[in-house]
Design a protein around this motif. Structure first.
Motif, PDB file in Angstrom:
ATOM      1  N   GLY A  75      -0.088   4.214   0.419  1.00  0.00           N
ATOM      2  CA  GLY A  75      -0.554   5.136   1.462  1.00  0.00           C
ATOM      3  C   GLY A  75       0.127   4.850   2.787  1.00  0.00           C
ATOM      4  N   CYS A  76       0.161   3.581   3.190  1.00  0.00           N
ATOM      5  CA  CYS A  76       0.776   3.194   4.472  1.00  0.00           C
ATOM      6  C   CYS A  76       2.284   3.029   4.327  1.00  0.00           C
ATOM      7  CB  CYS A  76       0.219   1.873   4.969  1.00  0.00           C
ATOM      8  SG  CYS A  76      -1.535   1.884   5.285  1.00  0.00           S
ATOM      9  N   LYS A  96       1.177  -5.495   2.787  1.00  0.00           N
ATOM     10  CA  LYS A  96      -0.023  -5.957   3.475  1.00  0.00           C
ATOM     11  C   LYS A  96      -0.147  -7.471   3.309  1.00  0.00           C
ATOM     12  CE  LYS A  96      -1.412  -1.868   4.611  1.00  0.00           C
ATOM     13  NZ  LYS A  96      -1.649  -1.455   6.009  1.00  0.00           N
ATOM     14  N   CYS A 143       0.864  -1.190   0.000  1.00  0.00           N
ATOM     15  CA  CYS A 143       0.000   0.000   0.000  1.00  0.00           C
ATOM     16  C   CYS A 143       0.893   1.230   0.000  1.00  0.00           C
ATOM     17  CB  CYS A 143      -0.937   0.019   1.211  1.00  0.00           C
ATOM     18  SG  CYS A 143      -1.850   1.574   1.332  1.00  0.00           S
ATOM     19  N   ASN A 164      -7.031   1.474   5.726  1.00  0.00           N
ATOM     20  CA  ASN A 164      -6.721   2.901   5.900  1.00  0.00           C
ATOM     21  C   ASN A 164      -6.840   3.684   4.598  1.00  0.00           C
ATOM     22  OD1 ASN A 164      -5.979   2.343   8.579  1.00  0.00           O
ATOM     23  ND2 ASN A 164      -3.902   1.820   7.940  1.00  0.00           N
ATOM     24  N   HIS A 165      -6.692   2.991   3.474  1.00  0.00           N
ATOM     25  CA  HIS A 165      -6.702   3.662   2.171  1.00  0.00           C
ATOM     26  C   HIS A 165      -7.563   2.874   1.186  1.00  0.00           C
ATOM     27  CE1 HIS A 165      -2.904   4.803   4.177  1.00  0.00           C
ATOM     28  NE2 HIS A 165      -3.216   5.991   3.721  1.00  0.00           N
ATOM     29  N   CYS A 216      -6.761  -1.945   1.460  1.00  0.00           N
ATOM     30  CA  CYS A 216      -6.184  -1.452   2.702  1.00  0.00           C
ATOM     31  C   CYS A 216      -7.265  -0.730   3.493  1.00  0.00           C
ATOM     32  CB  CYS A 216      -5.034  -0.489   2.392  1.00  0.00           C
ATOM     33  SG  CYS A 216      -4.519   0.412   3.854  1.00  0.00           S
TER      34      CYS A 216
HETATM   35 ZN   LIG Z   1      -2.828   1.854   3.425  1.00  0.00          ZN
END
Ligand SMILES: [Zn+2]
Length: 518
Positions: free
Chosen positions: A127-128, A132, A125, A144-145, A142
């Motif tokens: 974003g993170c 994953k 990911c 979170n995203h 994800c």
């Molecule tokens: Zn993420």
């Protein structure tokens, strides 16, 4: 007595929001409280700059990554200053001290045999900035995203043998029950480690922004392995061993609940491999939500601390977040609630108690409260055991139970002082018995002195204002005043109003915010 406290370091790809500020204020309250308790505090904060996102963002803006991160660091520090955060050091991980310390550390772990090179293929990911595994994903995305597609990445990089540390980690949690706090996070981490740890990839190939792996300069050290090391590189690991020895281990890492596992599993395993002592505690605080949602740029609900500071005050900001959002749990923010809490707790209660007492002292005695007779420093809090109160509050603040501590100060101490005004009615005594009126005002000043000390970690500027308003500065140098001083007897004869007056009245500390009728 030394006390080393740190916060998470922040990504500088966007300005800090109120959730980021929540963490820094929580750590600041602890740092201020420990200073009051006589500790020699070292409070570290910083920015996490060696990330792919940073170099991407700098490229978008057409600037060099270093000038981009330096400018963002300046903006972060401005916000922290406005919020009265009292950190002693601010590390940027693009600094030389961090680069050198990181390289020394990874070499040490490599030499210990805990790092090797392997092919790695997984979903990543952006974003993170992390790989994953299937159990991290929600509906294949994800959590979170959810709007960002995951990429399948395959490359050769270095791995840290985290899996080999599970037993040692579990033994450490067992032997040190306070290592992970609060208790709910501890249970979460223990079951995570019991379910088995996977080795983690700690380097990336082909990036020019970041720290080169010393034994393979084609690779750069990857996000978590690099970021966690800020806690030791900032205090001299690899560059100033004497300083490092005097400040490590940290007493507490204050971090968000979402990164508890990196701090409670990966980080201690890294330290074990390098033969270094572990931090004494990791405290995973909760989050601030807005209408039940996490604050995030992608949700478009970001509230900037500077907007609240400009609209209210830094003190109001600190009061809301420390009083309304349990630090170990979660809290909610809305402008409506913020205004209500401000008006009730600060404008009508604390601010009003202060203004009324000062105004009466000025109106009836020209501000001079010396020479009072029949003074009883305990009169204002009849029925309140001051020693037990101070002990309770020290216990609460020392264990990050800030909302409970503030609740206790407002419910017990402020209510007692306000009740004392209602029962003694000094405004009536002023017409019938001036000596009795003066004694009441001296007792109220004593209440304000005690309150100033109790609120000092939370509302440092307000506390200082209270202390100086009655010339308490002559009694003790304010910076050295501790919780224990609540129990000390004030020197009554030095009491005189030294607060600045506007047309003979004290300027309101917390002007009431008029709410618009619905
Ligand atoms: Zn993420």
């Amino acid at each position: 007595m030394r006390f080393t406290i740190t916060t998470a370091i922040d990504y500088p790809n966007s300005r800090p929001h109120i959730g980021t500020a929540f963490e820094k204020i929580g750590a600041d309250v602890q740092a201020r409280f420990r200073r009051m308790e006589g500790f020699d505090v070292h409070f570290l904060m910083g920015n996490d700059e060696n990330t792919i996102k940073v170099s991407q963002r700098a490229e978008e803006l057409g600037v060099e990554p270093k000038s981009y991160v330096d400018d963002m660091a300046r903006q972060f520090r401005e916000v922290w200053k406005a919020l009265e955060i009292s950190h002693d050091d601010f590390i940027q991980t693009s600094e030389e001290r961090h680069h050198r310390g990181c390289q020394a550390f990874i070499q040490k772990v490599y030499d210990a045999g805990d790092i090797d090179k392997r092919a790695y293929k997984a979903l990543y990911c952006d974003g993170c900035e992390e790989f994953k595994t299937a159990k991290d994903l929600v509906d294949g995305r994800c959590p979170n995203h959810p709007n960002r597609p995951l990429r399948e990445v395959e490359e050769e990089n270095y791995f840290f043998r985290l899996s080999a540390f599970a037993d040692r980690l579990l033994a450490h949690y067992e032997a040190h029950p306070d290592f992970i706090q609060p208790e709910s996070r501890r249970n979460e981490i223990v079951s995570l480690v019991k379910s088995g740890l996977q080795d983690v990839s700690i380097s990336r190939k082909g990036f020019t922004w970041g720290i080169p792996v010393p034994f393979d300069p084609e690779q750069t050290i990857y996000v978590w392995f690099d970021a966690l090391l800020n806690y030791i590189t900032a205090i001299g690991y690899g560059t100033d061993e004497g300083r490092f020895a005097s400040l490590w281990p940290a007493d507490v890492h204050v971090i968000g609940k979402d990164i508890t596992r990196f701090h409670c599993a990966l980080w201690p395993a890294m330290l074990m491999s390098a033969g270094l002592p572990l931090p004494r505690q990791v405290f995973g605080h909760g989050f601030v939500y807005i209408k039940g949602e996490k604050i995030s740029k992608s949700l478009g609900n970001v509230v900037e601390p500077m907007d609240l500071i400009a609209g209210f005050s830094a003190e109001a900001f600190r009061f809301y977040f420390m009083g309304q959002c349990p630090f170990g749990g979660d809290g909610e923010f809305s402008f409506e609630r913020f205004t209500d809490v401000y008006n009730a707790g600060l404008a009508n209660n604390l601010g009003n108690l202060y203004s009324r007492t000062l105004s009466m002292a000025v109106r009836y005695f020209g501000g001079d409260l010396g020479g009072a007779s029949a003074v009883d420093a305990t009169a204002w809090h009849a029925g309140l055991d001051r020693r037990a109160l101070v002990d309770d509050l020290r216990g609460l603040v020392g264990t990050f139970q800030y909302a409970a501590a503030i609740g206790r100060i407002w419910a017990d101490v402020l209510d007692a002082a306000n009740r004392y005004i209602q029962t003694t009615e000094p405004f009536k005594l002023a017409k019938t018995d001036l000596a009795a009126c003066k004694a009441v005002l001296v007792n109220l000043a004593e209440a304000i002195r005690a309150i100033a000390i109790l609120i000092k970690p939370f509302l440092p500027a307000t506390a200082a204002t209270f202390y100086r308003a009655f010339n308490f500065a002559d009694v003790a140098p304010w910076e050295g005043v501790s919780y224990a001083d609540v129990l000390a007897r004030p020197a009554v004869d030095a009491l005189r109003v030294t607060a600045p007056l506007v047309s003979g009245k004290p300027a309101p500390l917390f002007p009431k915010i008029e709410t618009k009728p619905a």
